[in-house]
Design a protein around this motif. Structure first.
Motif, PDB file in Angstrom:
ATOM      1  N   THR A  69       5.327 -18.030  -3.599  1.00 25.09           N
ATOM      2  CA  THR A  69       6.301 -17.359  -4.448  1.00 25.09           C
ATOM      3  C   THR A  69       7.172 -18.402  -5.145  1.00 25.09           C
ATOM      4  O   THR A  69       7.175 -19.570  -4.785  1.00 25.09           O
ATOM      5  N   SER A  70       7.945 -17.952  -6.119  1.00 25.87           N
ATOM      6  CA  SER A  70       8.758 -18.854  -6.929  1.00 25.87           C
ATOM      7  C   SER A  70       9.675 -19.725  -6.081  1.00 25.87           C
ATOM      8  O   SER A  70       9.777 -20.936  -6.289  1.00 25.87           O
ATOM      9  N   ALA A  71      10.336 -19.115  -5.132  1.00 27.28           N
ATOM     10  CA  ALA A  71      11.201 -19.828  -4.192  1.00 27.28           C
ATOM     11  C   ALA A  71      11.185 -19.029  -2.893  1.00 27.28           C
ATOM     12  O   ALA A  71      11.020 -17.814  -2.912  1.00 27.28           O
ATOM     13  N   ALA A  72      11.341 -19.739  -1.800  1.00 26.26           N
ATOM     14  CA  ALA A  72      11.305 -19.058  -0.498  1.00 26.26           C
ATOM     15  C   ALA A  72      11.977 -19.938   0.534  1.00 26.26           C
ATOM     16  O   ALA A  72      12.080 -21.152   0.356  1.00 26.26           O
ATOM     17  N   GLY A  73      12.405 -19.312   1.611  1.00 26.40           N
ATOM     18  CA  GLY A  73      12.982 -20.099   2.688  1.00 26.40           C
ATOM     19  C   GLY A  73      13.480 -19.225   3.812  1.00 26.40           C
ATOM     20  O   GLY A  73      13.515 -17.989   3.707  1.00 26.40           O
ATOM     21  N   HIS A  74      13.853 -19.891   4.884  1.00 22.37           N
ATOM     22  CA  HIS A  74      14.425 -19.193   6.025  1.00 22.37           C
ATOM     23  C   HIS A  74      15.850 -18.765   5.713  1.00 22.37           C
ATOM     24  O   HIS A  74      16.551 -19.422   4.940  1.00 22.37           O
ATOM     25  N   PHE A 105       9.344  -6.343   4.413  1.00 19.17           N
ATOM     26  CA  PHE A 105       8.370  -5.971   5.427  1.00 19.17           C
ATOM     27  C   PHE A 105       8.629  -6.702   6.724  1.00 19.17           C
ATOM     28  O   PHE A 105       9.294  -7.726   6.772  1.00 19.17           O
ATOM     29  N   LYS A 106       8.125  -6.089   7.775  1.00 19.42           N
ATOM     30  CA  LYS A 106       8.380  -6.582   9.128  1.00 19.42           C
ATOM     31  C   LYS A 106       7.556  -7.804   9.449  1.00 19.42           C
ATOM     32  O   LYS A 106       6.501  -8.045   8.853  1.00 19.42           O
ATOM     33  N   ALA A 107       8.030  -8.531  10.426  1.00 19.25           N
ATOM     34  CA  ALA A 107       7.360  -9.744  10.879  1.00 19.25           C
ATOM     35  C   ALA A 107       5.957  -9.435  11.385  1.00 19.25           C
ATOM     36  O   ALA A 107       5.721  -8.406  12.016  1.00 19.25           O
ATOM     37  N   CYS A 108       5.048 -10.359  11.081  1.00 20.32           N
ATOM     38  CA  CYS A 108       3.671 -10.253  11.556  1.00 20.32           C
ATOM     39  C   CYS A 108       3.056 -11.657  11.561  1.00 20.32           C
ATOM     40  O   CYS A 108       3.673 -12.610  11.086  1.00 20.32           O
ATOM     41  N   ALA A 109       1.873 -11.779  12.089  1.00 18.56           N
ATOM     42  CA  ALA A 109       1.224 -13.081  12.167  1.00 18.56           C
ATOM     43  C   ALA A 109       1.057 -13.706  10.786  1.00 18.56           C
ATOM     44  O   ALA A 109       1.246 -14.919  10.617  1.00 18.56           O
ATOM     45  N   GLU A 110       0.710 -12.899   9.778  1.00 21.05           N
ATOM     46  CA  GLU A 110       0.485 -13.420   8.430  1.00 21.05           C
ATOM     47  C   GLU A 110       1.746 -13.985   7.791  1.00 21.05           C
ATOM     48  O   GLU A 110       1.673 -14.796   6.884  1.00 21.05           O
ATOM     49  N   THR A 111       2.930 -13.547   8.252  1.00 21.97           N
ATOM     50  CA  THR A 111       4.196 -14.078   7.733  1.00 21.97           C
ATOM     51  C   THR A 111       4.787 -15.116   8.678  1.00 21.97           C
ATOM     52  O   THR A 111       5.949 -15.497   8.532  1.00 21.97           O
ATOM     53  N   PHE A 112       4.006 -15.542   9.646  1.00 23.17           N
ATOM     54  CA  PHE A 112       4.477 -16.506  10.655  1.00 23.17           C
ATOM     55  C   PHE A 112       5.685 -15.953  11.402  1.00 23.17           C
ATOM     56  O   PHE A 112       6.628 -16.657  11.690  1.00 23.17           O
ATOM     57  N   TRP A 113       5.639 -14.645  11.700  1.00 24.63           N
ATOM     58  CA  TRP A 113       6.641 -13.932  12.498  1.00 24.63           C
ATOM     59  C   TRP A 113       7.998 -13.830  11.807  1.00 24.63           C
ATOM     60  O   TRP A 113       9.023 -13.738  12.448  1.00 24.63           O
ATOM     61  N   GLU A 114       7.969 -13.827  10.474  1.00 22.38           N
ATOM     62  CA  GLU A 114       9.196 -13.683   9.701  1.00 22.38           C
ATOM     63  C   GLU A 114       9.325 -12.256   9.172  1.00 22.38           C
ATOM     64  O   GLU A 114       8.379 -11.708   8.611  1.00 22.38           O
ATOM     65  N   HIS A 115      10.511 -11.671   9.357  1.00 20.23           N
ATOM     66  CA  HIS A 115      10.876 -10.469   8.615  1.00 20.23           C
ATOM     67  C   HIS A 115      11.178 -10.969   7.209  1.00 20.23           C
ATOM     68  O   HIS A 115      11.952 -11.916   7.043  1.00 20.23           O
ATOM     69  N   PHE A 160       2.408 -14.907   0.263  1.00 17.68           N
ATOM     70  CA  PHE A 160       2.329 -14.583  -1.169  1.00 17.68           C
ATOM     71  C   PHE A 160       1.254 -13.540  -1.428  1.00 17.68           C
ATOM     72  O   PHE A 160       1.467 -12.598  -2.206  1.00 17.68           O
ATOM     73  N   LYS A 161       0.124 -13.662  -0.784  1.00 20.60           N
ATOM     74  CA  LYS A 161      -0.951 -12.690  -1.002  1.00 20.60           C
ATOM     75  C   LYS A 161      -0.531 -11.296  -0.536  1.00 20.60           C
ATOM     76  O   LYS A 161      -0.873 -10.297  -1.172  1.00 20.60           O
ATOM     77  N   ILE A 162       0.230 -11.202   0.540  1.00 19.06           N
ATOM     78  CA  ILE A 162       0.738  -9.899   0.995  1.00 19.06           C
ATOM     79  C   ILE A 162       1.708  -9.332  -0.042  1.00 19.06           C
ATOM     80  O   ILE A 162       1.628  -8.160  -0.407  1.00 19.06           O
ATOM     81  N   ILE A 163       2.615 -10.161  -0.523  1.00 18.93           N
ATOM     82  CA  ILE A 163       3.618  -9.711  -1.506  1.00 18.93           C
ATOM     83  C   ILE A 163       2.935  -9.293  -2.796  1.00 18.93           C
ATOM     84  O   ILE A 163       3.245  -8.253  -3.367  1.00 18.93           O
ATOM     85  N   PHE A 164       2.002 -10.101  -3.258  1.00 16.77           N
ATOM     86  CA  PHE A 164       1.360  -9.840  -4.553  1.00 16.77           C
ATOM     87  C   PHE A 164       0.466  -8.618  -4.472  1.00 16.77           C
ATOM     88  O   PHE A 164       0.408  -7.816  -5.367  1.00 16.77           O
TER      89      PHE A 164
END
Length: 164
Positions: A69-74, A105-115, A160-164
């Motif tokens: 994505t354009s910008a991202a972070g914790h 979206f809720k945390a999952c393995a594909e997001t490395f456990w990030e909400h 990014f693929k989940i978001i897109f």
């Protein structure tokens, strides 16, 4: 005395499956133990409807060298999603913009456990990428992104693929 790495100096809120704060931990601990935590992603469009994507530097601990994505972070400890999004946008792309909440979206393995909370914005400001975070970046048309993901999905982060 041992010098701390950046991963040992950054502290984030640890959250549960409902995104409620239950503790805190370093970036290193969160990633090593796969703890739930928070992140933000921003989708920055130009007035022509093209989406800016960044390519992550090779030194990143997650998804090095992939388009994102354009910008991202914790989201930092004690910080809310919106404040984290504004901070990351300025740190990574050197811009400020009117952010509009888009998706969560809720945390999952594909997001490395990030909400994940995603914001969008439109800007004509000049983007200046932080070279410690981003190796390159550019605006893409939506059809170009769709084709690239279809032909070379391994070049994009899972989030990014989940978001897109």
């Amino acid at each position: 005395m041992k010098k701390l790495t950046p991963q040992e100096m950054e502290w984030f809120d640890v959250v549960d499956e409902n995104d409620e704060v239950i503790g805190r931990a370093t970036r290193k601990e969160i990633h090593e133990k796969s703890l739930f935590h928070r992140s933000v992603h921003m989708l920055v469009f130009n007035p022509d409807g093209q989406l800016f994507l960044q390519k992550r530097v090779l030194t990143k601990d997650e998804n090095p060298g992939l388009w994102d994505t354009s910008a991202a972070g914790h989201v930092n400890m004690g910080e809310d999603y919106f404040t984290g999004a504004r901070r990351e946008l300025l740190e990574e792309l050197s811009i400020t913009a009117d952010l509009v909440p888009f998706l969560r979206f809720k945390a999952c393995a594909e997001t490395f456990w990030e909400h994940v909370t995603i914001y969008t914005c439109v800007t004509s400001q000049e983007i200046v990428c932080d070279p410690s975070e981003i190796s390159e970046g550019r605006f893409w048309s939506i059809p170009e992104i769709k084709n690239s993901i279809r032909e070379n999905p391994e070049q994009f982060t899972s989030t990014f693929k989940i978001i897109f």
